[in-house]
Write a protein that holds these residues in place. Structure first.
Motif, short mmCIF file in Angstrom:
data_model
loop_
_atom_site.label_atom_id
_atom_site.label_comp_id
_atom_site.label_asym_id
_atom_site.label_seq_id
_atom_site.Cartn_x
_atom_site.Cartn_y
_atom_site.Cartn_z
N GLY A 173 0.81 -1.21 0.00
CA GLY A 173 0.00 0.00 0.00
C GLY A 173 0.84 1.26 0.00
O GLY A 173 0.56 2.22 -0.72
N GLY A 188 -1.76 5.14 1.29
CA GLY A 188 -1.37 3.80 0.87
C GLY A 188 -0.84 2.98 2.03
O GLY A 188 -1.13 1.79 2.14
N SER A 246 -3.53 1.76 4.11
CA SER A 246 -4.37 0.77 3.42
C SER A 246 -3.75 -0.61 3.40
O SER A 246 -4.41 -1.58 3.05
CB SER A 246 -4.63 1.21 1.97
OG SER A 246 -5.26 2.46 1.95
N THR A 277 -5.20 -0.34 -3.78
CA THR A 277 -4.48 -1.28 -2.93
C THR A 277 -5.32 -2.53 -2.67
O THR A 277 -4.81 -3.66 -2.69
CB THR A 277 -4.12 -0.62 -1.59
OG1 THR A 277 -3.32 0.54 -1.84
CG2 THR A 277 -3.33 -1.58 -0.70
#
Length: 393
Positions: free
Chosen positions: A132, A267, A270, A324
């Motif tokens: 991520g 990210g 995630s 992701t």
């Protein structure tokens, strides 16, 4: 078969750098429309077709070429398509007629899908806990490239003419080919079937992967919001009470770039063992707050800039999280999953531009804010509906 490679931070940063510079090819033409119209003695609306054709070419390339990354070695595919992008950019720079420029625009779009090959490459070579975060870094490069390309193109066009921008872009891509050939790792595919089977498998993933359906649908409406804003914002700032010039309006992209820097953080949140869906709701909330700021902005440029930053962070929270999530579904089919996901997203982007212009024509900026708010609320309802379905399963 997968080549075992551990991505270094320098590799991820290079991927982000290449992604941003290549995706910029799609957007260079937008500020150059007026200059193109003058040279070929066309109306601005007629010359503006090169922007649509570039996007159309991108959509075609996305659907037909990106899935091949699951069928062929990704690094080689990236280098070949970038070489074709150079040829297309040179064709545009040398165009002696507007028809040739239109054809070149389609080809530029189709050959600028390399970022959508780099993203699965980064995902494929990342560990589960870093995937991520790495996707977020590459996405930041992509978004900064999108937002900065218009300002760069406008400045180059004013100083050197519109053809110079395409020549410079070709030179940049030539440099990138050398860097990518030297530094990008190889990533061998696992799909052994035919191209027909490859394309057919995408429809089976749509049918069998509820997370893919949810992520794509939510992204569809998220792209309506963000592209509707960036399209309609130009009209709002160019008219009273602001009456900004095109150059001044372009500077607002800097605020959008600030929002894009949130992608690596999103990210990272995630990935790993975190629950990524909560980031999507955060994105919805930020979108609603930003639209409220836009509605009550009045003469306050400061509040408007804050709204731009928030709406772009909200977009990253939704987009990077969803991207992701889909990359964790079927590792050997990441290019095909990305094709489905991004194709739906860019259909949403086109609808967003059209919706924004229509809302503006109906009731100006206030009507745009009402319509976009309704779109965000609809997206929240879809999110809640899928929450029940996914948890029920």
């Amino acid at each position: 078969m997968q080549v075992s490679t551990t991505l270094k931070r320098a590799d991820i940063l290079l991927m982000a750098f290449c992604t941003g510079l290549i995706v910029a090819n799609i957007y260079y033409c937008q500020p150059l429309v007026i200059l193109v119209a003058k040279e070929f003695n066309l109306t601005e609306s007629r010359a503006g077709s090169i922007t649509f054709l570039t996007q159309a070419g991108y959509a075609v390339g996305l659907f037909l070429l990106v899935p091949l990354g699951d069928m062929f070695e990704r690094k080689k595919q990236i280098l070949i398509i970038t070489a074709l992008a150079i040829a297309s950019l040179l064709m545009a720079a040398a165009a002696k007629s507007f028809l040739v420029l239109e054809i070149a625009s389609v080809l530029i779009g189709a050959c600028s899908i390399v970022p959508q090959l780099i993203l699965p490459l980064a995902a494929n070579l990342s560990s589960d806990e870093n995937r991520g975060h790495n996707i977020g870094i590459v996405m930041s490069g992509l978004l900064v490239g999108i937002l900065a390309s218009r300002a760069v193109s406008g400045a180059v066009g004013d100083l050197l003419g519109w053809r110079a921008m395409f020549l410079i872009a070709a030179g940049v891509c030539a440099l990138l080919i050398v860097l990518m050939a030297l530094r990008f790792p190889k990533s061998l595919p696992s799909f052994k079937g035919s191209y027909k089977q490859l394309m057919g498998s995408m429809f089976s993933y749509i049918k069998t992967q509820p997370v893919l359906r949810e992520a794509s649908l939510i992204n569809f409406f998220a792209f309506i919001v963000i592209m509707g804003f960036w399209t309609t914002m130009v009209l709002y700032l160019a008219n009273p009470p602001h009456e900004f010039s095109a150059y001044q309006i372009g500077l607002f992209g800097i605020a959008g770039a600030a929002g894009a820097l949130a992608a690596p953080l999103v990210g990272k949140l995630s990935g790993g063992g975190n629950n990524p869906r909560k980031n999507i709701m955060i994105g919805f909330i930020l979108e609603l707050v930003s639209v409220a700021l836009f509605y009550f902005t009045g003469h306050s440029v400061f509040l408007f800039v804050i709204g731009i930053i928030l709406i772009d962070i909200g977009q990253q929270a939704i987009h990077v999280t969803n991207q992701t999530r889909i990359y964790t579904l079927v590792p050997e089919a990441r290019n095909r999953l990305n094709t489905i996901f991004m194709s739906v997203s860019f259909v949403g982007a086109s609808c967003g531009s059209a919706l924004g212009l229509w809302l503006w024509s109906v009731g100006g900026w206030a009507m745009f804010c009402y319509g976009i708010t309704a779109t965000i609320i609809l997206n929240i309802l879809i999110y809640r509906l899928y929450s029940r379905k996914l948890y029920a399963e």
